[in-house]
Design a protein around this motif. Structure first.
Motif, PDB file in Angstrom:
ATOM      1  N   GLU A 176      46.527  40.149  42.923  1.00 34.18           N
ATOM      2  CA  GLU A 176      45.801  38.959  42.497  1.00 34.18           C
ATOM      3  C   GLU A 176      46.301  38.485  41.136  1.00 34.18           C
ATOM      4  OE1 GLU A 176      43.816  37.600  44.512  1.00 34.18           O
ATOM      5  OE2 GLU A 176      43.041  39.151  45.856  1.00 34.18           O
ATOM      6  N   SER A 178      45.481  36.601  37.397  1.00 29.13           N
ATOM      7  CA  SER A 178      44.403  36.410  36.417  1.00 29.13           C
ATOM      8  C   SER A 178      45.022  35.912  35.121  1.00 29.13           C
ATOM      9  CB  SER A 178      43.636  37.719  36.179  1.00 29.13           C
ATOM     10  OG  SER A 178      44.447  38.639  35.467  1.00 29.13           O
ATOM     11  N   ASP A 184      40.755  29.908  34.609  1.00 25.33           N
ATOM     12  CA  ASP A 184      40.138  30.958  35.422  1.00 25.33           C
ATOM     13  C   ASP A 184      41.079  31.358  36.557  1.00 25.33           C
ATOM     14  OD1 ASP A 184      37.720  30.829  33.973  1.00 25.33           O
ATOM     15  OD2 ASP A 184      37.086  29.090  35.160  1.00 25.33           O
ATOM     16  N   PRO A 185      40.881  32.584  37.104  1.00 26.34           N
ATOM     17  CA  PRO A 185      39.941  33.616  36.674  1.00 26.34           C
ATOM     18  C   PRO A 185      40.501  34.427  35.512  1.00 26.34           C
ATOM     19  CG  PRO A 185      41.148  34.395  38.586  1.00 26.34           C
ATOM     20  CD  PRO A 185      41.627  32.995  38.325  1.00 26.34           C
ATOM     21  N   THR A 186      39.628  34.824  34.620  1.00 23.63           N
ATOM     22  CA  THR A 186      40.039  35.695  33.532  1.00 23.63           C
ATOM     23  C   THR A 186      40.266  37.099  34.078  1.00 23.63           C
ATOM     24  OG1 THR A 186      37.773  36.329  32.984  1.00 23.63           O
ATOM     25  CG2 THR A 186      38.686  34.349  31.901  1.00 23.63           C
ATOM     26  N   GLU A 189      36.984  38.820  34.899  1.00 21.17           N
ATOM     27  CA  GLU A 189      36.396  38.349  36.154  1.00 21.17           C
ATOM     28  C   GLU A 189      37.117  38.938  37.359  1.00 21.17           C
ATOM     29  OE1 GLU A 189      34.943  33.933  34.553  1.00 21.17           O
ATOM     30  OE2 GLU A 189      36.909  34.201  35.524  1.00 21.17           O
ATOM     31  N   ARG A 190      38.424  38.983  37.294  1.00 17.31           N
ATOM     32  CA  ARG A 190      39.199  39.499  38.422  1.00 17.31           C
ATOM     33  C   ARG A 190      38.965  40.987  38.629  1.00 17.31           C
ATOM     34  NH1 ARG A 190      40.802  36.807  42.451  1.00 17.31           N
ATOM     35  NH2 ARG A 190      42.350  35.469  41.453  1.00 17.31           N
ATOM     36  N   GLY A 193      35.601  41.536  40.178  1.00 23.48           N
ATOM     37  CA  GLY A 193      35.625  41.135  41.572  1.00 23.48           C
ATOM     38  C   GLY A 193      36.306  42.170  42.457  1.00 23.48           C
TER      39      GLY A 193
END
Length: 406
Positions: A176, A178, A184-186, A189-190, A193
């Motif tokens: 992913e 980041s 976003d996403p920071t 946050e990643r 998640g």
């Protein structure tokens, strides 16, 4: 300059200016200078370093010094993606220098997405897996590529593309994108998640060149997450640093710039198209500067009657295998020697690029010439001139090097 005043260098008529961002941490600035010195050894022409901010010399000062020594400078960027520095700041500095100095300046593109960088990130991930004691073939390993973050959607989109290419063909559970900030996403946050998927480990790859403030921030955030979620092992790896594979990318960007074949992402550039949420960036001085630079690059080539336009297909395409086995046998040096021989020739109309494995491991370095379908094996640097002068210029095979024909 890389050498002291007591050891003067002998200049040819061309030099390279490697432009870095600049950092408050001198170690990061030294990494750019180290890359410049390594690139100088690789290209065998002078390479100096300059910075956009926070470090010396500035671009205009570096160009002023080089203007007294050479008649041509190629600017090569350390910027990872094409955001405002690449699209605005550096072109503006170059235009100002052209108005002051009697010197030809070729402007290259950003590092961008390159096979050598994907390979480097894979190795960075492997090192973190080793430290965590996990194996992507047997454990669920997630990877987070963390970029700086930009107000340019084009640059942010490339971070996601980079993450996807790293995922393709590898046994990661997921990869992913980041960002440290701006968009976003920071990273925080990643990471939170991904914790819901309960992977065995999360590998965080700071996608930065130097080991500066942002890289340290990525490490700190990853360590905080690791403490907060004891059921997931998380660890951040090293930035790109001064890995030798970056020289492959710089060499390609240098070659593109000096042959007028730089491709910018105009179709998704916020200064060129009306992107929702970025309407204010279309037009104005910044967009005009980008348009003028783009038009001049075309006009410069169209004024030369006997030189093909940068969009024209070359007569031949030469692919040099730089996969692990061929690289160990010296294929990067063969690639550079072929390019140099082609530049020195008045008749060579060929594009010479690197390629991945040609399936002839152990018989290399391998060099494939298309559309002829001729593969040369066991090529050494001293063979490059013969391949150019005989095959590329006169369509005569270098028979003793032929491995196979298709």
């Amino acid at each position: 300059m890389h050498e002291s005043d007591e050891t003067p260098r002998t200049f040819d008529d061309e030099a390279v200016l490697l432009v870095g961002h600049g950092s408050r941490r001198e170690r990061s600035n030294e990494q750019v200078r180290e890359l410049a010195a390594d690139l100088e050894s690789r290209l065998e022409i002078p390479v100096d370093a300059a910075f956009l901010e926070l470090a010396a010399p500035a671009i205009d000062d570096a160009l002023a010094e080089l203007a007294s020594l050479v008649s041509r400078v190629t600017v090569v960027h350390c910027s990872l993606f094409a955001a405002s520095h690449v699209k605005n700041d550096v072109p503006l500095a170059i235009e100002q220098a052209r108005g002051v100095h009697d010197i030809a300046i070729d402007n290259g593109s950003h590092l961008g997405i390159h096979p050598a960088i994907i390979d480097l990130l894979d190795d960075r991930a492997t090192a973190v897996e080793r430290d965590l004691g996990v194996d992507r073939d047997t454990d669920d390993v997630a990877v987070v590529v963390c970029g700086r973050g930009s107000s340019d959607p084009d640059a942010n989109g490339d971070v996601h593309k980079l993450a996807r290419l790293l995922y393709e063909g590898r046994e990661f559970d997921r990869v992913e994108a980041s960002f440290v900030g701006v968009t976003d996403p920071t990273l925080d946050e990643r990471l939170h998640g991904l914790s819901k998927h309960r992977p065995d480990a999360i590998v965080v790859l700071p996608y930065m060149l130097g080991d500066g403030v942002l890289t340290r921030r990525v490490r700190d955030w990853t360590a905080e997450f690791d403490d907060e979620y004891p059921y997931v092992d998380a660890l951040a790896g090293d930035p790109l640093g001064t890995d030798a594979r970056l020289l492959d990318v710089f060499a390609d960007r240098w070659q593109e710039a000096r042959t007028g074949s730089v491709d910018m992402s105009c179709d998704t550039c916020k200064y060129k198209v009306d992107l929702e949420g970025y309407e204010a960036d279309v037009g104005g001085a910044r967009a005009m500067l980008r348009a003028i630079t783009h038009q001049e690059s075309h006009a410069d080539r169209e004024d030369v009657d006997d030189e093909p336009h940068s969009h024209d297909a070359p007569a031949k395409h030469v692919a040099v295998c730089t996969n692990r086995t061929c690289a160990a046998d010296g294929s990067p040096a063969v690639l550079e020697r072929l390019r140099q021989a082609a530049r020195d020739s008045d008749h060579c109309d060929a594009r010479i690029t690197r390629t991945s494995c040609l399936g002839r491991c152990g018989d290399g370095p391998m060099v494939a010439v298309y559309p002829d379908g001729v593969w040369y094996g066991g090529v050494e640097t001293d063979d490059a001139e013969r391949i150019v002068s005989s095959h590329l210029n006169r369509d005569r095979l270098v028979s003793e090097l032929v491995d196979q024909t298709l």
